[in-house]
Design a protein around this motif. Structure first.
Motif, PDB file in Angstrom:
ATOM      1  N   TYR A 120       0.836  -1.208   0.000  1.00  0.00           N
ATOM      2  CA  TYR A 120       0.000   0.000   0.000  1.00  0.00           C
ATOM      3  C   TYR A 120       0.868   1.255   0.000  1.00  0.00           C
ATOM      4  O   TYR A 120       0.481   2.298   0.532  1.00  0.00           O
ATOM      5  CB  TYR A 120      -0.918   0.011   1.221  1.00  0.00           C
ATOM      6  CG  TYR A 120      -1.807  -1.204   1.327  1.00  0.00           C
ATOM      7  CD1 TYR A 120      -2.973  -1.302   0.570  1.00  0.00           C
ATOM      8  CD2 TYR A 120      -1.459  -2.264   2.155  1.00  0.00           C
ATOM      9  CE1 TYR A 120      -3.772  -2.425   0.653  1.00  0.00           C
ATOM     10  CE2 TYR A 120      -2.266  -3.389   2.250  1.00  0.00           C
ATOM     11  CZ  TYR A 120      -3.423  -3.466   1.498  1.00  0.00           C
ATOM     12  OH  TYR A 120      -4.213  -4.587   1.594  1.00  0.00           O
ATOM     13  N   VAL A 123      -0.774   4.241  -1.752  1.00  0.00           N
ATOM     14  CA  VAL A 123      -1.831   4.859  -0.944  1.00  0.00           C
ATOM     15  C   VAL A 123      -1.227   5.744   0.141  1.00  0.00           C
ATOM     16  O   VAL A 123      -1.705   6.860   0.408  1.00  0.00           O
ATOM     17  CB  VAL A 123      -2.722   3.765  -0.316  1.00  0.00           C
ATOM     18  CG1 VAL A 123      -3.776   4.387   0.595  1.00  0.00           C
ATOM     19  CG2 VAL A 123      -3.395   2.940  -1.405  1.00  0.00           C
ATOM     20  N   ARG A 124      -0.157   5.273   0.743  1.00  0.00           N
ATOM     21  CA  ARG A 124       0.494   6.066   1.785  1.00  0.00           C
ATOM     22  C   ARG A 124       1.079   7.353   1.212  1.00  0.00           C
ATOM     23  O   ARG A 124       1.007   8.417   1.839  1.00  0.00           O
ATOM     24  CB  ARG A 124       1.591   5.241   2.448  1.00  0.00           C
ATOM     25  CG  ARG A 124       1.085   4.039   3.233  1.00  0.00           C
ATOM     26  CD  ARG A 124       2.224   3.302   3.876  1.00  0.00           C
ATOM     27  NE  ARG A 124       2.959   4.168   4.790  1.00  0.00           N
ATOM     28  CZ  ARG A 124       4.131   3.843   5.329  1.00  0.00           C
ATOM     29  NH1 ARG A 124       4.715   2.696   5.007  1.00  0.00           N
ATOM     30  NH2 ARG A 124       4.726   4.667   6.167  1.00  0.00           N
ATOM     31  N   THR A 126      -0.037   8.970  -1.358  1.00  0.00           N
ATOM     32  CA  THR A 126      -1.174   9.853  -1.643  1.00  0.00           C
ATOM     33  C   THR A 126      -1.685  10.514  -0.364  1.00  0.00           C
ATOM     34  O   THR A 126      -1.982  11.719  -0.337  1.00  0.00           O
ATOM     35  CB  THR A 126      -2.306   9.057  -2.308  1.00  0.00           C
ATOM     36  OG1 THR A 126      -1.814   8.441  -3.515  1.00  0.00           O
ATOM     37  CG2 THR A 126      -3.476   9.953  -2.649  1.00  0.00           C
ATOM     38  N   GLU A 127      -1.790   9.710   0.713  1.00  0.00           N
ATOM     39  CA  GLU A 127      -2.252  10.274   1.979  1.00  0.00           C
ATOM     40  C   GLU A 127      -1.274  11.332   2.494  1.00  0.00           C
ATOM     41  O   GLU A 127      -1.681  12.374   3.010  1.00  0.00           O
ATOM     42  CB  GLU A 127      -2.411   9.159   3.007  1.00  0.00           C
ATOM     43  CG  GLU A 127      -3.573   8.212   2.718  1.00  0.00           C
ATOM     44  CD  GLU A 127      -3.671   7.114   3.750  1.00  0.00           C
ATOM     45  OE1 GLU A 127      -2.712   6.974   4.557  1.00  0.00           O
ATOM     46  OE2 GLU A 127      -4.688   6.398   3.767  1.00  0.00           O
ATOM     47  N   THR A 128       0.029  11.056   2.337  1.00  0.00           N
ATOM     48  CA  THR A 128       1.029  12.025   2.789  1.00  0.00           C
ATOM     49  C   THR A 128       0.925  13.320   1.996  1.00  0.00           C
ATOM     50  O   THR A 128       0.984  14.427   2.562  1.00  0.00           O
ATOM     51  CB  THR A 128       2.440  11.431   2.652  1.00  0.00           C
ATOM     52  OG1 THR A 128       2.516  10.213   3.403  1.00  0.00           O
ATOM     53  CG2 THR A 128       3.486  12.404   3.148  1.00  0.00           C
ATOM     54  N   THR A 130      -1.725  14.450   0.444  1.00  0.00           N
ATOM     55  CA  THR A 130      -2.975  15.123   0.810  1.00  0.00           C
ATOM     56  C   THR A 130      -2.838  15.860   2.140  1.00  0.00           C
ATOM     57  O   THR A 130      -3.283  17.007   2.288  1.00  0.00           O
ATOM     58  CB  THR A 130      -4.111  14.099   0.903  1.00  0.00           C
ATOM     59  OG1 THR A 130      -4.235  13.421  -0.362  1.00  0.00           O
ATOM     60  CG2 THR A 130      -5.424  14.775   1.250  1.00  0.00           C
ATOM     61  N   ALA A 131      -2.211  15.199   3.100  1.00  0.00           N
ATOM     62  CA  ALA A 131      -2.009  15.847   4.399  1.00  0.00           C
ATOM     63  C   ALA A 131      -1.126  17.079   4.268  1.00  0.00           C
ATOM     64  O   ALA A 131      -1.364  18.104   4.923  1.00  0.00           O
ATOM     65  CB  ALA A 131      -1.396  14.850   5.385  1.00  0.00           C
TER      66      ALA A 131
END
Length: 257
Positions: A120, A123-124, A126-128, A130-131
């Motif tokens: 993943y 995904v990580r 992308t989350e980073t 976004t944050a």
């Protein structure tokens, strides 16, 4: 009439009297007397008539026997220490084996988790990202004021017949603090509005100053000047309004902040 006093013979006298007539009784009496005398002697007194005892073994033999007993006790102590040390070594080895097994299990679990995280990774990332963008928006928009609805509120506070002809806005930025006034008795502010308004009649400035107090984040307001254009007969009012951080819209802030 005279009385004759009879004296009772003592026990020893009675035994001697009995012994004079019987040889066995005499021997028994002598043995009893000897035992009585021995019981009254101290340990340092020489016992006469006791049973003789003599140790004919050489001193070297006695010393050898004592040394052998000491050696046997020492070897027994060494054996006891060896047993205790062996038990300690066995317990330590068992504990080390258990610790090694637990470490191996933990390493295997860590590797399994790393492999699962690798699946993943996108995904990580992308989350980073976004944050990070959310944090940038939160910082960049921390000093943002929704000026369109705010100016609409200012326009609605104007007296009847007064129209805004010009607005100058100076507000804070996320990169540097807003400059504060040097004069005393003026509150902290984050933005300054300089408004030019025109009115066909002489406006009621005190009434206007009272009406702008209801603005969001209002700090103070000052009427700088009121001038009349003789050619048009129109009055121009210049007013300065200061607002504080209550005017921030906060749309990029987290709900918990």
């Amino acid at each position: 009439m005279s009385q004759t006093t009879k004296t009772k013979p003592s026990r020893s006298a009675r035994r001697r009297g009995a012994a004079e007539g019987d040889p066995a009784a005499r021997v028994a009496a002598e043995s009893a007397e000897r035992a009585k005398r021995l019981s009254k002697t101290s340990p340092n007194d020489v016992v006469v008539g006791g049973r003789p005892r003599v140790d004919l073994l050489p001193t070297e033999v006695l010393a050898d026997r004592r040394s052998r007993r000491v050696v046997r006790r020492m070897w027994a102590g060494v054996a006891l220490v060896a047993v205790v040390v062996g038990i300690g070594i066995g317990a330590a080895s068992l504990y080390a084996a258990q610790a090694h097994d637990e470490l191996t299990d933990a390493q295997n679990e860590t590797l399994s988790l790393l492999r699962q995280q690798a699946q993943y990774s996108e995904v990580r990332e992308t989350e980073t990202g976004t944050a990070l963008r959310q944090a940038a928006q939160s910082v960049g928009g921390s000093t943002e004021i929704a000026w369109q609805p705010y100016l609409s509120s200012v326009r609605s506070s104007l007296p009847s017949g007064v129209e805004i002809t010009g607005v100058a806005i100076d507000s804070a930025t996320p990169l540097e603090a807003y400059a504060q006034a040097d004069t005393p008795l003026q509150g902290q502010r984050v933005a300054t509005l300089t408004i030019d308004a025109q009115s066909p009649t002489l406006p009621s400035v005190p009434e206007w100053l009272d009406s702008v107090k209801d603005l969001e984040g209002f700090v103070d307001a000052t009427a700088n000047s009121v001038t009349l254009d003789p050619t048009t007969g129109v009055y121009t009012v210049n007013m300065t309004i200061h607002v504080d951080d209550g005017a921030f819209d906060g749309k990029y802030q987290d709900k918990g902040e």
